[in-house]
Design a protein around this motif. Structure first.
Motif, short mmCIF file in Angstrom:
data_model
loop_
_atom_site.label_atom_id
_atom_site.label_comp_id
_atom_site.label_asym_id
_atom_site.label_seq_id
_atom_site.Cartn_x
_atom_site.Cartn_y
_atom_site.Cartn_z
N GLU A 243 28.13 -10.29 -12.33
CA GLU A 243 28.96 -9.42 -13.16
C GLU A 243 28.23 -8.98 -14.42
O GLU A 243 27.63 -9.78 -15.12
N GLY A 244 28.28 -7.68 -14.69
CA GLY A 244 27.74 -7.15 -15.93
C GLY A 244 26.25 -6.96 -15.98
O GLY A 244 25.71 -6.53 -17.00
N VAL A 245 25.56 -7.27 -14.88
CA VAL A 245 24.12 -7.01 -14.79
C VAL A 245 23.93 -5.82 -13.85
O VAL A 245 24.45 -5.80 -12.74
N GLY A 246 23.21 -4.82 -14.32
CA GLY A 246 23.09 -3.57 -13.58
C GLY A 246 22.27 -3.67 -12.31
O GLY A 246 21.54 -4.64 -12.08
N GLY B 297 31.41 -8.20 -19.45
CA GLY B 297 31.47 -7.07 -20.38
C GLY B 297 30.21 -6.24 -20.40
O GLY B 297 30.11 -5.25 -21.13
N GLY B 298 29.24 -6.61 -19.56
CA GLY B 298 27.96 -5.91 -19.57
C GLY B 298 28.05 -4.45 -19.15
O GLY B 298 27.28 -3.62 -19.62
N GLU B 299 29.00 -4.14 -18.27
CA GLU B 299 29.14 -2.75 -17.82
C GLU B 299 29.54 -1.84 -18.99
O GLU B 299 29.04 -0.73 -19.13
N LYS B 300 30.41 -2.35 -19.85
CA LYS B 300 30.84 -1.57 -21.02
C LYS B 300 29.70 -1.46 -22.04
O LYS B 300 29.46 -0.39 -22.61
N ILE B 301 28.99 -2.56 -22.25
CA ILE B 301 27.86 -2.55 -23.18
C ILE B 301 26.81 -1.55 -22.73
O ILE B 301 26.21 -0.84 -23.54
N ALA B 302 26.59 -1.47 -21.42
CA ALA B 302 25.54 -0.62 -20.87
C ALA B 302 25.76 0.86 -21.20
O ALA B 302 24.80 1.64 -21.22
N GLY C 137 26.31 -0.32 -13.42
CA GLY C 137 27.12 -1.52 -13.31
C GLY C 137 26.90 -2.57 -14.38
O GLY C 137 27.56 -3.60 -14.36
N GLY C 138 25.98 -2.31 -15.31
CA GLY C 138 25.77 -3.32 -16.34
C GLY C 138 24.47 -3.15 -17.09
O GLY C 138 23.76 -2.14 -16.94
N ILE C 139 24.16 -4.15 -17.89
CA ILE C 139 22.95 -4.11 -18.71
C ILE C 139 21.74 -4.59 -17.91
O ILE C 139 21.87 -5.07 -16.80
N SER C 140 20.59 -4.43 -18.51
CA SER C 140 19.36 -4.99 -17.93
C SER C 140 19.03 -6.30 -18.63
O SER C 140 19.33 -6.48 -19.81
N ILE C 141 18.42 -7.20 -17.89
CA ILE C 141 17.91 -8.43 -18.48
C ILE C 141 16.44 -8.17 -18.76
O ILE C 141 15.62 -8.02 -17.84
N LEU C 142 16.12 -8.08 -20.05
CA LEU C 142 14.84 -7.53 -20.50
C LEU C 142 14.03 -8.52 -21.33
O LEU C 142 14.50 -9.59 -21.67
N GLY C 143 12.84 -8.04 -21.68
CA GLY C 143 12.03 -8.77 -22.63
C GLY C 143 10.65 -9.07 -22.09
O GLY C 143 10.52 -9.72 -21.06
N THR C 144 9.60 -8.59 -22.77
CA THR C 144 8.23 -8.88 -22.36
C THR C 144 7.61 -9.97 -23.21
O THR C 144 6.67 -10.63 -22.78
N THR C 145 8.14 -10.17 -24.41
CA THR C 145 7.64 -11.24 -25.28
C THR C 145 8.66 -12.36 -25.44
O THR C 145 8.32 -13.43 -25.92
N GLY C 146 9.91 -12.08 -25.06
CA GLY C 146 10.98 -13.04 -25.27
C GLY C 146 11.62 -12.95 -26.64
O GLY C 146 12.64 -13.57 -26.90
#
Length: 384
Positions: free
Chosen positions: A118-121, A171-176, A188-197
């Motif tokens: 849920e909430g992850v695109g 709530g990730g879909e709304k945030i996206a 459908g949602g946000i991305s789980i991101l980060g190259t440096t953390g």
């Protein structure tokens, strides 16, 4: 948005040189949150004991001490869920405050499998970090999750053969909807991101990396002409004047030079750049980044192009470029000034592209009125 590339002029500490770095607090990416939650969940699965803090080492080498919340376990402890609350530091990050959950499930199938809940695109277009159909959990967060789980498995005593990992953000879909995801084809949602953390406050590099991602998507879609605009004014102009939908143009913000260099590196040979005179007149003066912190110079540039002492003083008193447009037009200099301005914009941008991209320009002014265009601009518009 996350990234590692630094803009020329940024200090090596990762914070922009125009900001007071001592007053800005860094944060942690959604990828770091997911990795920390995954590690905590596995420790609890193995030990059977609840834990409320866990540490991971981010790819940048900074230790993240994460608080673990909302722990849930199945009766036989074969499934554990917990969350980390995203803290973006002093960056205006729309995901700050979101709960990044990880659910771990024991599996008889060997290996670690990572997916989104849920909430992850989900990825629906080519050119992104993950293939079409996959959860929008980028490669570095996936590696962080896997490495942290493997570390626990090596040091802990368990008979676990395999693990299914589900990352979710309620709530990730709304945030996206407040991010570039809809434009990029992540639904459908946000991305789980980060190259440096690490989330670096007001990071220019994050914006540049978002531009790069959008350009790659356009290339993967088979676009021959890259359509770009600095921001919402340009997008609205394209919608009202040319009936183009959101997502057709790459938004470059103030990073005009960077956008050209990215287009070059991604293999584009044609580019159509559309923007308000207030931004693009700076490019006519050779300014690579149109943010006001790098200087204004709009009226000086217009005065130099006009090369008419009769209006120099009037232009110097203008605050807005739309007022300058009115003065230049009333003085009968429009046909001289604006085409020359457009050619200078084209000249500088093509020089930044090492002469390998044909760049056409459309400039508009108040009320989204097209002011001037270069010779091939409308032909390019038909092809975008």
């Amino acid at each position: 948005m996350s990234g590692t590339g630094k803009r020329a002029g940024s200090n090596p500490g990762g914070k922009d040189d125009h900001m007071d770095a001592t007053k800005l607090r860094s944060g942690y990416t959604t990828g770091s949150c997911a990795a920390a939650a995954a590690k905590a969940a596995l420790i609890m699965m193995i030990t059977g004991e609840d834990i409320y803090n866990v540490s991971i080492v981010t790819p940048k080498g900074i230790i993240y001490n994460a608080e673990i919340v909302d722990i849930k376990k199945s009766a036989d402890n074969s499934e554990v869920t917990c969350a980390v609350i995203k803290d973006g530091g002093d960056d205006p990050d729309v995901t700050t405050g979101a709960y990044v959950y990880v659910t771990l499930r024991k599996s008889d199938k060997e290996g670690i499998r990572i997916d989104g809940g849920e909430g992850v695109g989900r990825v629906t277009k080519p050119g992104l970090d993950q293939p079409i159909g996959e959860a929008a959990i980028n490669s570095v967060p996936r590696r962080m999750i896997k490495e942290n789980l493997e570390q626990v498995l090596l040091t802990g005593k368990s008979d676990i053969k395999g693990l299914d990992v589900i990352v979710s953000v309620p709530g990730g879909e709304k945030i996206a909807q407040k991010t570039f995801n809809p434009m990029l084809g992540i639904v459908g949602g946000i991305s789980i991101l980060g190259t440096t953390g690490i989330v670096e406050p007001m990071s220019d590099s994050a914006i540049v990396e978002t531009i790069r991602t959008h350009v790659r998507v356009k290339k993967a879609e088979g676009k021959e002409i890259l359509l770009a605009a600095p921001g919402n004014y340009g997008i609205t102009f394209l919608s009202e004047r040319y009936k183009l939908e959101d997502g057709n143009a790459v938004m470059t913000s103030n990073f005009v030079y960077d956008a050209v260099r990215i287009a070059l590196s991604e293999g584009f040979s044609k580019m159509l750049f559309v923007g308000h005179i207030g931004k693009l007149v700076k490019v006519a003066g050779g300014i690579k980044n149109t943010h006001s912190r790098y200087g204004d110079h709009r009226m000086e540039i217009l005065s130099d192009i006009a090369n008419d002492d009769g209006i120099r003083s009037e232009l110097s008193e203008c605050v807005m470029t739309d007022e300058a447009v009115r003065i230049i037009t009333e003085k009968g200099l429009a046909d001289k000034v604006f085409p020359k301005m457009a050619e200078l914009i084209k000249k500088h941008m093509e020089e930044w592209a090492e002469g390998k991209i044909q760049i056409e320009i459309i400039v508009f002014s108040n009320e989204y009125t097209e002011l001037v265009s270069t010779a091939g601009a409308h032909g390019f518009m038909e092809g975008v």
